[in-house]
Design a protein around this motif. Structure first.
Motif, PDB file in Angstrom:
ATOM      1  N   VAL A  38     -12.729   2.046 -11.374  1.00 25.88           N
ATOM      2  CA  VAL A  38     -11.737   3.120 -11.323  1.00 25.88           C
ATOM      3  C   VAL A  38     -11.564   3.540  -9.864  1.00 25.88           C
ATOM      4  CG1 VAL A  38     -12.248   3.935 -13.655  1.00 25.88           C
ATOM      5  CG2 VAL A  38     -13.498   4.900 -11.715  1.00 25.88           C
ATOM      6  N   PRO A  39     -10.491   4.243  -9.548  1.00 28.79           N
ATOM      7  CA  PRO A  39     -10.295   4.696  -8.161  1.00 28.79           C
ATOM      8  C   PRO A  39     -11.462   5.556  -7.681  1.00 28.79           C
ATOM      9  CG  PRO A  39      -8.284   4.972  -9.432  1.00 28.79           C
ATOM     10  CD  PRO A  39      -9.367   4.613 -10.411  1.00 28.79           C
ATOM     11  N   GLU A  40     -11.667   5.549  -6.372  1.00 26.61           N
ATOM     12  CA  GLU A  40     -12.737   6.336  -5.767  1.00 26.61           C
ATOM     13  C   GLU A  40     -12.610   7.799  -6.186  1.00 26.61           C
ATOM     14  OE1 GLU A  40     -14.203   7.577  -1.327  1.00 26.61           O
ATOM     15  OE2 GLU A  40     -13.295   5.596  -1.594  1.00 26.61           O
ATOM     16  N   SER A 107      -3.096  -1.788  -7.998  1.00 25.71           N
ATOM     17  CA  SER A 107      -3.073  -0.603  -7.145  1.00 25.71           C
ATOM     18  C   SER A 107      -1.735   0.083  -7.374  1.00 25.71           C
ATOM     19  CB  SER A 107      -3.234  -0.983  -5.668  1.00 25.71           C
ATOM     20  OG  SER A 107      -3.311   0.181  -4.882  1.00 25.71           O
ATOM     21  N   VAL A 108      -1.809   1.372  -7.619  1.00 26.41           N
ATOM     22  CA  VAL A 108      -0.610   2.143  -7.917  1.00 26.41           C
ATOM     23  C   VAL A 108      -0.488   3.259  -6.877  1.00 26.41           C
ATOM     24  CG1 VAL A 108      -1.160   4.051  -9.461  1.00 26.41           C
ATOM     25  CG2 VAL A 108       0.577   2.479 -10.092  1.00 26.41           C
ATOM     26  N   GLY A 109       0.734   3.452  -6.397  1.00 26.21           N
ATOM     27  CA  GLY A 109       0.969   4.467  -5.381  1.00 26.21           C
ATOM     28  C   GLY A 109       1.056   5.862  -5.958  1.00 26.21           C
ATOM     29  N   PRO A 114       6.177   4.698  -2.180  1.00 27.77           N
ATOM     30  CA  PRO A 114       6.360   3.254  -2.370  1.00 27.77           C
ATOM     31  C   PRO A 114       5.106   2.608  -2.960  1.00 27.77           C
ATOM     32  CG  PRO A 114       6.894   3.915  -0.112  1.00 27.77           C
ATOM     33  CD  PRO A 114       6.277   5.099  -0.788  1.00 27.77           C
ATOM     34  N   ALA A 115       5.289   1.426  -3.500  1.00 21.80           N
ATOM     35  CA  ALA A 115       4.150   0.659  -4.029  1.00 21.80           C
ATOM     36  C   ALA A 115       3.218   0.294  -2.883  1.00 21.80           C
ATOM     37  CB  ALA A 115       4.642  -0.613  -4.704  1.00 21.80           C
ATOM     38  N   PRO A 116       1.931   0.237  -3.147  1.00 23.36           N
ATOM     39  CA  PRO A 116       0.995  -0.243  -2.126  1.00 23.36           C
ATOM     40  C   PRO A 116       1.362  -1.670  -1.723  1.00 23.36           C
ATOM     41  CG  PRO A 116      -0.180   0.806  -3.929  1.00 23.36           C
ATOM     42  CD  PRO A 116       1.248   0.650  -4.371  1.00 23.36           C
ATOM     43  N   SER A 117       0.881  -2.100  -0.568  1.00 22.87           N
ATOM     44  CA  SER A 117       1.239  -3.425  -0.063  1.00 22.87           C
ATOM     45  C   SER A 117       0.554  -4.557  -0.809  1.00 22.87           C
ATOM     46  CB  SER A 117       0.917  -3.530   1.430  1.00 22.87           C
ATOM     47  OG  SER A 117      -0.467  -3.300   1.644  1.00 22.87           O
ATOM     48  N   SER A 121      -5.161  -2.326  -2.263  1.00 26.66           N
ATOM     49  CA  SER A 121      -4.900  -1.132  -1.449  1.00 26.66           C
ATOM     50  C   SER A 121      -5.524   0.114  -2.054  1.00 26.66           C
ATOM     51  CB  SER A 121      -3.397  -0.902  -1.310  1.00 26.66           C
ATOM     52  OG  SER A 121      -2.792  -1.942  -0.595  1.00 26.66           O
ATOM     53  N   THR A 122      -6.058   0.966  -1.174  1.00 25.72           N
ATOM     54  CA  THR A 122      -6.628   2.234  -1.620  1.00 25.72           C
ATOM     55  C   THR A 122      -6.194   3.404  -0.737  1.00 25.72           C
ATOM     56  OG1 THR A 122      -8.623   1.871  -0.310  1.00 25.72           O
ATOM     57  CG2 THR A 122      -8.691   1.167  -2.612  1.00 25.72           C
ATOM     58  N   GLY A 123      -5.585   3.156   0.392  1.00 24.74           N
ATOM     59  CA  GLY A 123      -5.205   4.231   1.311  1.00 24.74           C
ATOM     60  C   GLY A 123      -3.900   4.907   0.941  1.00 24.74           C
ATOM     61  N   LYS A 124      -3.620   6.026   1.592  1.00 27.75           N
ATOM     62  CA  LYS A 124      -2.360   6.765   1.440  1.00 27.75           C
ATOM     63  C   LYS A 124      -2.061   7.137  -0.007  1.00 27.75           C
ATOM     64  CE  LYS A 124      -0.369   4.801   5.590  1.00 27.75           C
ATOM     65  NZ  LYS A 124       0.685   4.027   6.189  1.00 27.75           N
ATOM     66  N   GLY A 125      -3.086   7.527  -0.734  1.00 28.31           N
ATOM     67  CA  GLY A 125      -2.898   7.971  -2.113  1.00 28.31           C
ATOM     68  C   GLY A 125      -2.876   6.865  -3.148  1.00 28.31           C
TER      69      GLY A 125
END
Length: 135
Positions: A38-40, A107-109, A114-117, A121-125
């Motif tokens: 799960v996300p951090e 990974s979901v933004g 916008p969608a993560p790259s 990805s875990t940065g910017k929310g």
């Protein structure tokens, strides 16, 4: 069980999938998935699974469906767009996934971003999830 943890999972997993492009049903995502990571900062709730069928995702705690989400994906690009209603408000989130064998990484933004790259990805929310296909 911690009700807040269940509500967090129920509130976030719907963000993972919903209307976008392409036709559901042949994207290879159908089936029951166990939550592996799960996300951090999140807690994994034992007994929670994700069931993906053609155009519909159900989040289950045991045999009880706690959320149901409509979705479409673009298997060619791995892009996922989600739309859900929270207290009458439409919430839109974009994501990207990768399926390797029985593992699905997503990974979901953050809402409205916008969608993560990439699926890691875990940065910017961005929230990174890892699922494993249940047997």
């Amino acid at each position: 069980m911690n009700r807040n943890a269940l509500l967090s999972i129920t509130a976030t997993l719907p963000l993972l999938f919903a209307p976008s492009v392409g036709r559901c049903g042949s994207d290879g995502l159908e089936g029951r998935w166990k939550i592996v990571e799960v996300p951090e900062g999140w807690k994994k709730v034992p007994g929670t699974s994700v069931i993906i069928s053609s155009g519909v995702i159900r989040i289950n705690l045991g045999n009880v469906t706690t959320a149901q989400i409509s979705y479409t994906v673009d298997p060619a690009t791995g892009k996922v767009d989600t739309v859900r209603k929270v207290k009458g408000k439409q919430v839109v989130q974009h994501g990207i996934y990768r399926q390797t064998g029985d593992t699905l990484t997503l990974s979901v933004g953050a809402e409205g971003k916008p969608a993560p790259s990439n699926p890691d990805s875990t940065g910017k929310g961005a929230m990174r999830w890892v699922f494993r296909k249940a047997s």
